[in-house]
Design a protein around this motif. Structure first.
Motif, PDB file in Angstrom:
ATOM      1  N   GLY A  71      22.057   4.394 -43.195  1.00  0.00           N
ATOM      2  CA  GLY A  71      22.192   3.065 -43.794  1.00  0.00           C
ATOM      3  C   GLY A  71      22.384   1.991 -42.745  1.00  0.00           C
ATOM      4  N   GLY A  72      23.199   2.281 -41.731  1.00  0.00           N
ATOM      5  CA  GLY A  72      23.394   1.337 -40.641  1.00  0.00           C
ATOM      6  C   GLY A  72      22.108   1.099 -39.868  1.00  0.00           C
ATOM      7  N   MET A  73      21.364   2.159 -39.643  1.00  0.00           N
ATOM      8  CA  MET A  73      20.099   2.026 -38.926  1.00  0.00           C
ATOM      9  C   MET A  73      19.102   1.202 -39.728  1.00  0.00           C
ATOM     10  N   ALA A  74      19.052   1.438 -41.027  1.00  0.00           N
ATOM     11  CA  ALA A  74      18.139   0.668 -41.877  1.00  0.00           C
ATOM     12  C   ALA A  74      18.524  -0.803 -41.894  1.00  0.00           C
ATOM     13  N   ARG A 103       7.611 -14.798 -35.390  1.00  0.00           N
ATOM     14  CA  ARG A 103       6.990 -14.001 -34.327  1.00  0.00           C
ATOM     15  C   ARG A 103       6.429 -12.729 -34.935  1.00  0.00           C
ATOM     16  N   ASN A 104       5.556 -12.088 -34.221  1.00  0.00           N
ATOM     17  CA  ASN A 104       4.968 -10.822 -34.648  1.00  0.00           C
ATOM     18  C   ASN A 104       6.070  -9.765 -34.719  1.00  0.00           C
ATOM     19  N   ILE A 105       6.146  -9.030 -35.850  1.00  0.00           N
ATOM     20  CA  ILE A 105       7.219  -8.047 -35.984  1.00  0.00           C
ATOM     21  C   ILE A 105       7.000  -6.831 -35.088  1.00  0.00           C
ATOM     22  N   TYR A 106       5.814  -6.663 -34.552  1.00  0.00           N
ATOM     23  CA  TYR A 106       5.551  -5.559 -33.633  1.00  0.00           C
ATOM     24  C   TYR A 106       5.782  -5.980 -32.187  1.00  0.00           C
ATOM     25  N   ASP A 107       6.290  -7.187 -31.987  1.00  0.00           N
ATOM     26  CA  ASP A 107       6.563  -7.693 -30.654  1.00  0.00           C
ATOM     27  C   ASP A 107       7.865  -7.087 -30.142  1.00  0.00           C
ATOM     28  N   PHE A 153      17.458  -2.334 -38.519  1.00  0.00           N
ATOM     29  CA  PHE A 153      16.014  -2.565 -38.459  1.00  0.00           C
ATOM     30  C   PHE A 153      15.632  -3.779 -39.311  1.00  0.00           C
ATOM     31  N   THR A 154      16.217  -3.859 -40.499  1.00  0.00           N
ATOM     32  CA  THR A 154      15.930  -4.987 -41.385  1.00  0.00           C
ATOM     33  C   THR A 154      16.403  -6.305 -40.780  1.00  0.00           C
ATOM     34  N   GLN A 163      15.065 -11.327 -38.251  1.00  0.00           N
ATOM     35  CA  GLN A 163      15.210 -12.242 -37.124  1.00  0.00           C
ATOM     36  C   GLN A 163      13.844 -12.694 -36.621  1.00  0.00           C
ATOM     37  N   LEU A 164      12.930 -11.748 -36.466  1.00  0.00           N
ATOM     38  CA  LEU A 164      11.591 -12.094 -35.988  1.00  0.00           C
ATOM     39  C   LEU A 164      10.832 -12.922 -37.021  1.00  0.00           C
ATOM     40  N   ALA A 165      11.079 -12.664 -38.298  1.00  0.00           N
ATOM     41  CA  ALA A 165      10.410 -13.442 -39.346  1.00  0.00           C
ATOM     42  C   ALA A 165      10.888 -14.885 -39.335  1.00  0.00           C
TER      43      ALA A 165
END
Length: 82
Positions: A9-12, A27-31, A15-16, A21-23
């Motif tokens: 849950g912490g990892m999810a 910025r590109n989320i694969y950056d 990641f979210t 943050q990138l959204a």
């Protein structure tokens, strides 16, 4: 909760948070995938810490409840003798 679900849950959440943050920055989320890995690992560790803290708090609460029960029994015994 189990250790696995707390860490996962912490990892999810980490990641979210990184994707959010990138959204926000548009910025590109694969950056910079290392940022995703770092965020995921950091929040995974936070989930591990939260699990250990929860386990320790449960032990402390059980000890405190036992102390309270002993005090009540002693008080009841003292009242019965009087």
């Amino acid at each position: 909760m189990t250790l696995f679900t707390c860490v996962l849950g912490g990892m999810a959440f980490g990641f979210t948070a990184r994707v959010g943050q990138l959204a926000i920055q548009k910025r590109n989320i694969y950056d910079n995938l290392a940022g995703h890995a770092a965020s995921t690992a950091l929040f995974g560790y936070a989930g591990y810490w939260a699990y250990k803290w929860d386990q320790r708090a449960a032990v402390l609460l059980a000890e405190k409840r036992a102390q309270i029960a002993e005090r009540r029994e002693a008080r009841a015994a003292a009242a019965a003798e009087s």
